[in-house]
Design a protein around this motif. Structure first.
Motif: not given
Length: 330
Positions: A153, A211, A187
């Protein structure tokens, strides 16, 4: 509406039902329906402006890749009295002159702005010979995999530009190290011409978020024009462009939000070989120069100089060697 695509009637376009029309050159020049639109009496009477965005692509793509880009003057010829506007962030003076000549523009007003991006730091690394490029890749991708595994993240959103073979190798490397289930939840991603349209559209949409799920994209230059991705913090070139304009365009996808960003270039002697097709002398100098500021070289090619005074350690990997700021002096 079908699969997110709105189907409209060509007749509605021809009759002027739409005030603003976005299109690529092929839609008009290689399409029978597109030609009908251009030749329609309504268009001849009411067209008030022609705007060409990313105008540098007329030459970059028009010569070999998408030939209709080099035929845009045919559209302008149909509407000789309609005002024409060209927009580009990376046209050198010679490119601007060529555009004026090839498009037969009459005494155009040229408005220029310094394209300097002071929030981007430029870093250059000489990599191993091409026969050992997998060793370099493994080290770069290994660090990326470790970072994603540690905290994906917070991992800086990164685009890695390279060729198709390297992209496929890198994707398999990350897949083996990180895993993760369906592509939409990973990711990391790959982006190239041969990838499915569904996944390419998903990646572009995801990168546009504040994000994004996707933190690393291995991509060819197919990931480029029209991309709005303000969260991109790093652009890495493992396969270098052949000219300065392309490099500025591609590195300029980092730091669109104005926050600090990094552009990292890996190169070796294969990249500067004398028989490399399309290699610009200014790009070769950018690879090999020893003591010349990288930012200054990029801007000089476009006839500009650095706009703001920034600390040498935030400028480029050449200037940081000579930085004497309080942080570097520690």
């Amino acid at each position: 509406m079908d699969d997110g695509i709105l189907h409209i009637s060509i007749k509605d376009v021809t009759r002027g039902e739409y005030k603003l029309i976005y299109a690529h050159p092929e839609a008009f020049l290689s399409s029978k329906e597109g030609r009908k639109i251009l030749q329609s009496s309504f268009f001849r009477e009411h067209l008030c402006s022609i705007c060409i965005d990313e105008a540098h692509m007329i030459h970059e793509w028009g010569e070999e890749f998408r030939k209709d880009f080099s035929r845009i003057q045919e559209i302008l010829g149909i509407f000789p009295n309609v005002p024409v506007s060209l927009f580009t962030a990376t046209a050198s003076p010679s490119t601007r002159d060529k555009l004026v000549k090839d498009l037969a523009l009459r005494d155009p007003l040229q408005i220029t702005k310094n394209p300097d991006r002071p929030n981007i730091k430029y870093i250059r690394h000489e990599r191993l010979p091409s026969v050992r490029q997998d060793d370099d890749l493994d080290e770069i991708l290994g660090d990326i995999a470790d970072g994603l595994l540690e905290d994906k993240e917070k991992f800086p959103v990164t685009i890695i530009y390279s060729d198709l073979e390297t992209i496929r190798y890198g994707y398999r490397f990350l897949e083996a190290r990180i895993g993760e289930d369906c592509p939409e939840n990973r990711s990391y991603a790959q982006f190239h011409t041969h990838y499915t349209e569904r996944m390419k559209n998903w990646i572009i949409s995801d990168l546009g978020k504040q994000e994004p799920v996707t933190r690393v994209v291995l991509a060819t230059v197919a990931l480029g024009i029209g991309l709005h991705a303000p969260s991109v913090r790093r652009v890495i070139h493992f396969k270098s462009p052949t000219n300065i304009e392309k490099y500025i365009q591609e590195t300029g996808r980092a730091g669109r939000d104005g926050k600090p960003a990094t552009a990292i270039l890996y190169w070796n002697k294969t990249d500067v070989r004398s028989n490399r097709p399309g290699l610009q002398s200014a790009m070769k100098k950018f690879f090999t120069s020893k003591d010349i500021c990288l930012r200054a070289q990029l801007l000089s090619h476009l006839d500009f100089t650095p706009e703001l005074q920034i600390s040498k350690c935030n400028c480029c990997s050449v200037c940081e060697q000579y930085c004497e700021c309080s942080e570097c002096a520690k």
